[in-house]
Design a protein around this motif. Structure first.
Motif, short mmCIF file in Angstrom:
data_model
loop_
_atom_site.label_atom_id
_atom_site.label_comp_id
_atom_site.label_asym_id
_atom_site.label_seq_id
_atom_site.Cartn_x
_atom_site.Cartn_y
_atom_site.Cartn_z
N GLN A 131 44.94 36.46 30.97
CA GLN A 131 46.37 36.20 30.82
C GLN A 131 47.15 36.95 31.90
OE1 GLN A 131 47.71 34.02 28.49
NE2 GLN A 131 45.54 33.53 28.19
N GLY A 132 48.41 36.61 32.03
CA GLY A 132 49.24 37.26 33.03
C GLY A 132 50.03 36.23 33.83
N PRO A 133 51.12 36.65 34.45
CA PRO A 133 52.00 35.71 35.14
C PRO A 133 51.39 35.10 36.40
CG PRO A 133 52.70 37.96 35.56
CD PRO A 133 51.62 38.03 34.52
N HIS A 134 50.32 35.70 36.93
CA HIS A 134 49.75 35.22 38.19
C HIS A 134 48.56 34.28 37.98
CE1 HIS A 134 52.35 38.15 40.05
NE2 HIS A 134 51.75 39.13 39.40
N GLY A 135 48.24 33.98 36.74
CA GLY A 135 47.14 33.08 36.46
C GLY A 135 45.85 33.81 36.14
N PRO A 136 44.89 33.10 35.52
CA PRO A 136 43.65 33.73 35.06
C PRO A 136 42.83 34.37 36.18
CG PRO A 136 43.93 31.57 34.06
CD PRO A 136 44.99 31.69 35.10
N LEU A 137 42.69 33.68 37.32
CA LEU A 137 41.85 34.19 38.39
C LEU A 137 42.39 35.50 38.95
CD1 LEU A 137 39.42 33.86 40.21
CD2 LEU A 137 40.83 32.47 41.76
#
Length: 204
Positions: A131-137
């Motif tokens: 999770q997170g605002p920058h995407g899973p990768l």
């Protein structure tokens, strides 16, 4: 937070954080606190690697064996064997591990890494840091970089602040104790023999 998390783990109080994780998961759908706190275990690994280096130099085979046995679990996020078997008994490495973990925790917080649950940490934690605002990768890669930072910084700080002499006394104490045992037994035997000559009853 990462730097102060180890004392909670050592005291068994880290389970109290579950309530905070649950609130974050319910309110936001992800957890931001857990990824940073997970760096504490990585700090233990880095500190243990530094102690391993010094223990080998001082020929402390018992400590080397303990560290080698606990490191695989440490890399997978189980830090208790390293805490209770290595860093906490030595004292100073327990502190330096926390300081090093703080650097990794700060990076993870800066990158806004978030997890879908709590529990897995270390390398196993990669699977839940999606999770997170920058995407899973980016979230997974940032978590991995945070682990590496914690490993490296804890190793550097521990290696700089803990001397090789602080690793050696345990061996010296063991050698002295083992060497003294035969002498102690001989003294007891001689003492028993003297009592026997004076008419005391000796039981075996």
């Amino acid at each position: 937070a990462s730097a102060l998390f180890l004392p909670q783990v050592a005291a068994g109080m880290h389970h109290g954080m579950v309530a905070l994780y649950s609130v974050q998961l319910q309110e936001f759908g992800f957890i931001t606190l857990y990824p940073a706190l997970a760096m504490a275990g990585a700090g233990q690994v880095g500190a243990a690697l530094a102690i391993l280096k010094k223990a080998k130099a001082r020929n402390n085979q018992r400590l080397v064996s303990v560290i080698k046995g606990a490191l695989p679990a440490g890399f997978l996020g189980v830090g208790e064997p390293l805490i209770y078997g290595v860093t906490l008994p030595l004292g100073k490495p327990f502190v330096t591990a926390g300081i090093g973990a703080g650097f990794g925790g700060a990076f993870v917080m800066l990158m806004q890494v978030a997890s879908t649950t709590w529990g897995p940490s270390g390398l196993l934690g990669l699977f839940v840091m999606t999770q997170g605002p920058h995407g899973p990768l980016i979230s997974i890669l940032s978590y991995l970089i945070g682990l590496v930072i914690s490993y490296v910084m804890s190793f550097i700080i521990t290696n700089a602040l803990v001397s090789a002499k602080e690793v050696a006394p345990a061996v010296a104490a063991e050698v002295v104790t083992e060497a003294a045992l035969p002498v102690k037994n001989e003294i007891e035997i001689v003492s028993a023999g003297q009592k026997g000559r004076h008419g005391d009853v000796i039981s075996f």
